[in-house]
Motif scaffolding. Structure first.
Motif, PDB file in Angstrom:
ATOM      1  N   ALA A  69       0.851  -1.192   0.000  1.00 42.56           N
ATOM      2  CA  ALA A  69       0.000   0.000   0.000  1.00 42.56           C
ATOM      3  C   ALA A  69       0.883   1.236   0.000  1.00 42.56           C
ATOM      4  CB  ALA A  69      -0.909  -0.005   1.228  1.00 42.56           C
ATOM      5  N   PRO A  70       0.600   2.204  -0.849  1.00 42.71           N
ATOM      6  CA  PRO A  70       1.439   3.410  -0.890  1.00 42.71           C
ATOM      7  C   PRO A  70       1.242   4.253   0.368  1.00 42.71           C
ATOM      8  CG  PRO A  70      -0.472   3.670  -2.312  1.00 42.71           C
ATOM      9  CD  PRO A  70      -0.505   2.254  -1.836  1.00 42.71           C
ATOM     10  N   PHE A  71       2.274   5.008   0.714  1.00 39.68           N
ATOM     11  CA  PHE A  71       2.141   5.952   1.812  1.00 39.68           C
ATOM     12  C   PHE A  71       1.183   7.063   1.395  1.00 39.68           C
ATOM     13  CE2 PHE A  71       6.466   4.201   2.612  1.00 39.68           C
ATOM     14  CZ  PHE A  71       6.189   3.617   3.841  1.00 39.68           C
ATOM     15  N   THR A  72       0.421   7.560   2.358  1.00 39.25           N
ATOM     16  CA  THR A  72      -0.613   8.554   2.087  1.00 39.25           C
ATOM     17  C   THR A  72      -0.149   9.947   2.483  1.00 39.25           C
ATOM     18  OG1 THR A  72      -1.620   8.390   4.282  1.00 39.25           O
ATOM     19  CG2 THR A  72      -2.340   6.787   2.607  1.00 39.25           C
ATOM     20  N   ALA A  73      -0.961  10.932   2.110  1.00 38.45           N
ATOM     21  CA  ALA A  73      -0.669  12.306   2.524  1.00 38.45           C
ATOM     22  C   ALA A  73      -0.624  12.418   4.036  1.00 38.45           C
ATOM     23  CB  ALA A  73      -1.707  13.258   1.944  1.00 38.45           C
ATOM     24  N   ASP A  74      -1.469  11.650   4.727  1.00 40.86           N
ATOM     25  CA  ASP A  74      -1.447  11.659   6.196  1.00 40.86           C
ATOM     26  C   ASP A  74      -0.116  11.146   6.728  1.00 40.86           C
ATOM     27  OD1 ASP A  74      -4.007  12.688   6.299  1.00 40.86           O
ATOM     28  OD2 ASP A  74      -4.969  10.752   6.668  1.00 40.86           O
ATOM     29  N   ASP A  75       0.422  10.102   6.084  1.00 39.95           N
ATOM     30  CA  ASP A  75       1.724   9.579   6.507  1.00 39.95           C
ATOM     31  C   ASP A  75       2.806  10.647   6.372  1.00 39.95           C
ATOM     32  OD1 ASP A  75       0.763   6.942   7.008  1.00 39.95           O
ATOM     33  OD2 ASP A  75       0.907   6.463   4.872  1.00 39.95           O
ATOM     34  N   TYR A  76       2.801  11.330   5.230  1.00 44.38           N
ATOM     35  CA  TYR A  76       3.827  12.356   5.005  1.00 44.38           C
ATOM     36  C   TYR A  76       3.622  13.551   5.928  1.00 44.38           C
ATOM     37  CZ  TYR A  76       5.241   9.607   0.983  1.00 44.38           C
ATOM     38  OH  TYR A  76       5.697   8.581   0.173  1.00 44.38           O
ATOM     39  N   LEU A  84      13.970  14.363   1.341  1.00 43.20           N
ATOM     40  CA  LEU A  84      12.778  14.922   0.704  1.00 43.20           C
ATOM     41  C   LEU A  84      11.815  13.817   0.287  1.00 43.20           C
ATOM     42  CD1 LEU A  84      11.458  17.595  -0.185  1.00 43.20           C
ATOM     43  CD2 LEU A  84      12.512  17.258  -2.430  1.00 43.20           C
ATOM     44  N   VAL A  85      12.339  12.722  -0.223  1.00 46.12           N
ATOM     45  CA  VAL A  85      11.483  11.587  -0.588  1.00 46.12           C
ATOM     46  C   VAL A  85      10.760  11.058   0.643  1.00 46.12           C
ATOM     47  CG1 VAL A  85      11.484   9.212  -1.441  1.00 46.12           C
ATOM     48  CG2 VAL A  85      12.885  10.943  -2.572  1.00 46.12           C
ATOM     49  N   TRP A  86      11.486  10.885   1.737  1.00 47.36           N
ATOM     50  CA  TRP A  86      10.891  10.329   2.951  1.00 47.36           C
ATOM     51  C   TRP A  86       9.842  11.271   3.537  1.00 47.36           C
ATOM     52  CZ3 TRP A  86      11.191  11.550   8.322  1.00 47.36           C
ATOM     53  CH2 TRP A  86      10.737  10.538   9.175  1.00 47.36           C
ATOM     54  N   LEU A  87      10.075  12.565   3.452  1.00 42.06           N
ATOM     55  CA  LEU A  87       9.169  13.532   4.067  1.00 42.06           C
ATOM     56  C   LEU A  87       7.958  13.865   3.203  1.00 42.06           C
ATOM     57  CD1 LEU A  87      11.887  15.908   5.508  1.00 42.06           C
ATOM     58  CD2 LEU A  87      10.154  14.721   6.880  1.00 42.06           C
ATOM     59  N   THR A  88       8.112  13.790   1.875  1.00 42.62           N
ATOM     60  CA  THR A  88       7.034  14.260   0.994  1.00 42.62           C
ATOM     61  C   THR A  88       6.654  13.291  -0.121  1.00 42.62           C
ATOM     62  OG1 THR A  88       8.485  15.337  -0.625  1.00 42.62           O
ATOM     63  CG2 THR A  88       7.866  16.625   1.324  1.00 42.62           C
ATOM     64  N   GLY A  89       7.515  12.309  -0.396  1.00 46.21           N
ATOM     65  CA  GLY A  89       7.280  11.433  -1.539  1.00 46.21           C
ATOM     66  C   GLY A  89       7.644  12.063  -2.856  1.00 46.21           C
ATOM     67  N   ALA A 145       2.923  14.891  -6.168  1.00 47.03           N
ATOM     68  CA  ALA A 145       3.595  14.089  -5.150  1.00 47.03           C
ATOM     69  C   ALA A 145       2.597  13.661  -4.085  1.00 47.03           C
ATOM     70  CB  ALA A 145       4.732  14.888  -4.513  1.00 47.03           C
ATOM     71  N   PRO A 146       2.747  12.457  -3.537  1.00 45.06           N
ATOM     72  CA  PRO A 146       1.767  11.972  -2.559  1.00 45.06           C
ATOM     73  C   PRO A 146       1.667  12.818  -1.307  1.00 45.06           C
ATOM     74  CG  PRO A 146       3.645  10.479  -2.720  1.00 45.06           C
ATOM     75  CD  PRO A 146       3.755  11.429  -3.856  1.00 45.06           C
ATOM     76  N   GLY A 147       2.746  13.524  -0.948  1.00 46.45           N
ATOM     77  CA  GLY A 147       2.696  14.365   0.243  1.00 46.45           C
ATOM     78  C   GLY A 147       2.261  15.788  -0.027  1.00 46.45           C
TER      79      GLY A 147
END
Length: 375
Positions: A7-14, A41-46, A82-84
């Protein structure tokens, strides 16, 4: 290897990650964090820019403020996807405008900021010129443990990456070694990692015979011979998270000395693993593994740290090395990889990725640690 896509990380995760990072920065006495394109940046925002250029892209985080991503106008559409992105504000700037002035408006003019290790010098200097009262610390120096503790979803991804690397080893041990070049076996390894789901192969070390005495041997055209010890060290990224494992195989029957050295390294690796527990210091893992090798008389031939963290990159904090007193915390993931390197003769390294649990540690690699004989 098959399986459902994670499952992809969501905006809530970021959003949660950015809030956590801002809080950590405040607790460290920083006015905020400045995050350039790269793993942070990838980890924080995707968000991964399609190209990293001289145009400034920078995430600005500060406790109590909404996160802002400064981007060139021509890259804003990609950033918006971007997901975030729903968890932050985009502020774009056009060519011909001063991106540092635009960024300076978001910053405390006298603050000290953590900044990504891989930020370009020209961007840091541009910010310093716009805000001469500011000062900066590298993110690794200021917040070395920012990404160190993984959540359940991240642990699942790391476990899947480890299983894929294990599957690659189970296949490579069955291919011919003798009479082939190191580069041929390395190409096989890279293809196997991709076959088992890796989108990125970071390294495929195949170090045969005397080349095994160099821990970071660059693969070459040496032809592998019967009687060689061969160090295999390989890994990369699967679904955005890293794998890294090492096994040492032997082409044909080993000598008694080769078996003894391999057994010592295996015992050292086991000792390092058993030292993993919450509250232990990182250096305790190094000490446990190193003591086994030193007691066996090979201490001078263990020439690197025992381990490094892993996550969205294959090397990151924490580091298992003497002097690192950072306590281990459940969710941390790192390698345990002692070795012995006998110059001009051969080397042995055995490596697993390990995660800290509530009462000890769990290996994310499960292939045989005993001597494996190959053809």
């Amino acid at each position: 290897m098959t399986g459902t896509a994670p499952a992809p990380f969501t905006a809530d995760d970021y959003e949660a990650r950015m809030e956590h990072a801002a809080r950590q920065a405040a607790a460290a006495g920083l006015a905020g964090l400045l995050v350039a394109p790269g793993p942070d940046l990838v980890w924080l925002t995707g968000y991964t820019p399609t190209a990293v250029t001289e145009r400034l892209t920078l995430l600005v985080l500060a406790a109590g403020r909404d996160p802002v991503l400064v981007v060139p106008t021509l890259e804003a559409p990609d950033a918006e996807r971007a997901p975030g992105a729903p968890a932050l504000t985009l502020r774009d700037w056009t060519d011909g405008k001063d991106p540092y002035a635009a960024t300076a408006a978001l910053l405390d003019s006298g603050g000290r900021f953590g900044i990504s290790d891989n930020a370009w010098a020209m961007h840091l200097l541009g910010l310093q010129k716009a805000l001469p009262g500011t000062s900066y610390a590298s993110l690794t120096e200021a917040l070395p443990m920012l990404r160190a503790v993984k959540d359940a979803a991240e642990l699942e991804l790391l476990a899947a990456a480890g299983a894929a690397a294990d599957a690659a080893f189970e296949e490579i041990r069955r291919v011919p070694f003798a009479g082939r070049r190191e580069s041929d076996v390395a190409a096989d390894l890279a293809a196997l990692l991709r076959r088992f789901g890796h989108s990125q192969v970071d390294f495929t070390i195949v170090a045969s015979g005397p080349n095994g005495a160099n821990p970071h041997h660059e693969i070459g055209d040496r032809v592998i011979e019967r009687g060689d010890m061969v160090v295999l060290d390989f890994g990369g990224l699967k679904d955005g998270y890293g794998s890294d494992t090492s096994r040492t195989v032997h082409v044909g029957e080993p000598t008694d000395e080769e078996r003894r050295v391999h057994d010592i390294v295996r015992e050292a690796q086991e000792a390092g693993f058993r030292a993993v527990r919450p509250g232990a210091a990182c250096q305790d893992v190094d000490r446990a593994a190193r003591a086994v090798i030193a007691d066996a008389g090979y201490g001078e031939y263990f020439i690197h740290r025992t381990g490094h963290g892993i996550g969205v990159t294959t090397h990151e904090p924490p580091y298992m090395i003497e002097g690192e007193e950072q306590p281990l915390v459940p969710g941390m993931c790192f390698s345990v990889e002692p070795g012995i390197y006998l110059p001009g003769r051969f080397g042995v390294r055995i490596e697993d990725i390990v995660t800290v649990t509530e009462d000890g540690g769990r290996r994310l690699n499960d292939t045989a640690r005993e001597m494996v004989i190959v053809d």
